[in-house]
Design an enzyme around this catalytic site. Sequence first.
Site, PDB file in Angstrom:
ATOM      1  N   SER A   1       0.854  -1.291  -0.106  1.00 56.52           N
ATOM      2  CA  SER A   1       0.104  -0.155   0.022  1.00 56.52           C
ATOM      3  C   SER A   1       0.789   1.233  -0.113  1.00 56.52           C
ATOM      4  O   SER A   1       1.852   1.239  -1.008  1.00 56.52           O
ATOM      5  CB  SER A   1      -0.735  -0.049   1.248  1.00 56.52           C
ATOM      6  OG  SER A   1      -2.054   0.804   1.155  1.00 56.52           O
TER       7      SER A   1
ATOM      8  N   ASP B   1      -8.281  -5.214  -6.218  1.00 57.97           N
ATOM      9  CA  ASP B   1      -7.794  -4.204  -5.218  1.00 57.97           C
ATOM     10  C   ASP B   1      -8.433  -2.887  -5.588  1.00 57.97           C
ATOM     11  O   ASP B   1      -8.213  -2.100  -6.666  1.00 57.97           O
ATOM     12  CB  ASP B   1      -6.282  -4.148  -5.318  1.00 57.97           C
ATOM     13  CG  ASP B   1      -5.626  -3.198  -4.436  1.00 57.97           C
ATOM     14  OD1 ASP B   1      -6.505  -2.444  -3.513  1.00 57.97           O
ATOM     15  OD2 ASP B   1      -4.492  -2.681  -4.365  1.00 57.97           O
TER      16      ASP B   1
END
Length: 544
Positions: free
Chosen positions: A195, A459
């Site tokens: 991330s 995602d």
Amino acid sequence: MAFTILRLALALLVAAVSTQALKRDGRALGSASLRSPLHRVEVEDPKTVTHTDGTALPPYDTVYYFDQLIDHSNPDLGTFQQRYWHTYEFYEPGGPITLFLTGETNADGFYGYLTNGTFPGQISQQQQGASIVLEHRFFGESNPYSDLSESSLEVLTIQQSIDDLEYFARNVNLPMPNGANLGPDKAPWILVGGSYGGALTAWTMVNKPGLFYAGYASSAVVQASTYFWQYYDIIRQFMPQNCSADVQAVIERVDATFTSGSSAEIDDLKNNFGLQDMTHLDDVASALRFNFGSWQDLTPYSDETTGGSAFFDFCDALEVKDGVSSDENGWGLEYALPAWGNYWKTTYYPSICGGANAEDCLGTYNPNAYTSTAVDNWVRSWEWLICNEMGFFQDGAPSGTPTIVSRLLSPVYEERLCTYYFPNKFSTATDPRADATNTAYGGWDLNVDRLFFANGKRDPWRDATTSSDSHTRESTGLMPVAESDGFHCTDLISEAGELDDTVRAVQQQALSSLAAWLGAWQPAEQDESERRGRRRSAKFSPGR
Ligand SMILES: *[C@@H]1O[C@H](CO)[C@@H](O)[C@H](O)[C@H]1NC(C)=O
Ligand SMILES: *[C@@H]1O[C@H](CO)[C@@H](O)[C@H](O)[C@H]1NC(C)=O
């Protein structure tokens, strides 16, 4: 690692995250964008660590402290203590040092990322390396100053955080044999993150060429952007299509009513969700996007059958009528609107707000609610980073594009919160410097050798990664880009690879890339003759 233990740990974590994510300074979260991204990985017995040669080693949960510079542009300001965790259970001389970045979270309990229950631990196991988990400045207990005031936060920048990694790698005395002599000139360092931590991995390799020999960036959000509506667009595309269709129909009604309905129609709609006490219509619209927040927490081991996710509870509430699911078109607005409202009133609202008044729990317009400067408040530190340098404000899609989130929500909604949190820095709602960040560190177009990008098709952050639909990077031998069917940072968890072949394939590809790269590594500061004599051979045993 026992499955059930991991699942239980995740369930507890998700519960903890939602409480934390929904409360800021004692109030509810006004922006659904703020979820701490990484899953904690439970270790059955963190106290017992044994080197492969049988020697007992310190427990995984041992906390180490590094004297980090407060301000890399002014070293005279001194140092603060930056926390890290470390093990060398798999280490053999000549092996790499794997440095895992936890990003925007208190790193307590993240020592699981030292173990082979996670991908960085698998790298260490396969390559006979040592592992480090490092807490980010201004998160958890790694604080340059004793508060999170605006003046303290001046040294919370992407660049200072990158400089931390260089100073750490060059100066740390690792708690292991020969630990003072394993800097990046003497051992290959591998940077790993997911991330924002993945973006930091990539940006650091761009900014400090040659410092880290190789990198693994999972769901790395390398392209900063102020208006990040694509977050919800991925969810819209990959969620159950009946649920997606019905949510779109409800949101279309919400937007039509809130922009041009009569006051009676507006009141009716607020009432439908039990939110009649709320003052601001954009706060009502924002609250509805909270239902999609749990999508990014999904993994191959949290689906409907394992009862893992609030997301599916939500869709079931809309789509299952008298025990029957609708087809892919959904039931339509007339059923979905009251069904969503009923789910909010009876299940969802009590789970996030308890008995609190809706305006107190979900309203965002009280500037006095954001003034606490106590440390270990990841939401405040993260707000500082996104308000200044990244944006990533997750709002409704532009008109003309289908949307599951109200178009009343645009970056101004979040930028207003920046002015409440940091009134001296932002006197008016201002766009973050996302363009400057992309210029400085390359964004989608960055190029770096020996950096592996692992992305997930489902995602919600994918559009900010090198697998964006609008800017897909070609995979190359020196900068592979691999995509699994996973969600956010799914490939960081070993168990995810055991359950999903596409995730396993990404992990295996990365392990072989790393093995090949490490086989060619040479220490930086040796002359040619010494170098030839000491060349390491690749340590790679395919499969498990
Ligand atoms: C972790 O290592 C142990 C041996 O130390 C092994 O039995 C286990 O299969 C490994 N797990 C993974 C996910 O690689
Ligand atoms: C419809 O919704 C149900 C309940 O959430 C879900 O299990 C199913 O997969 C959905 N079907 C389609 C075709 O979208």
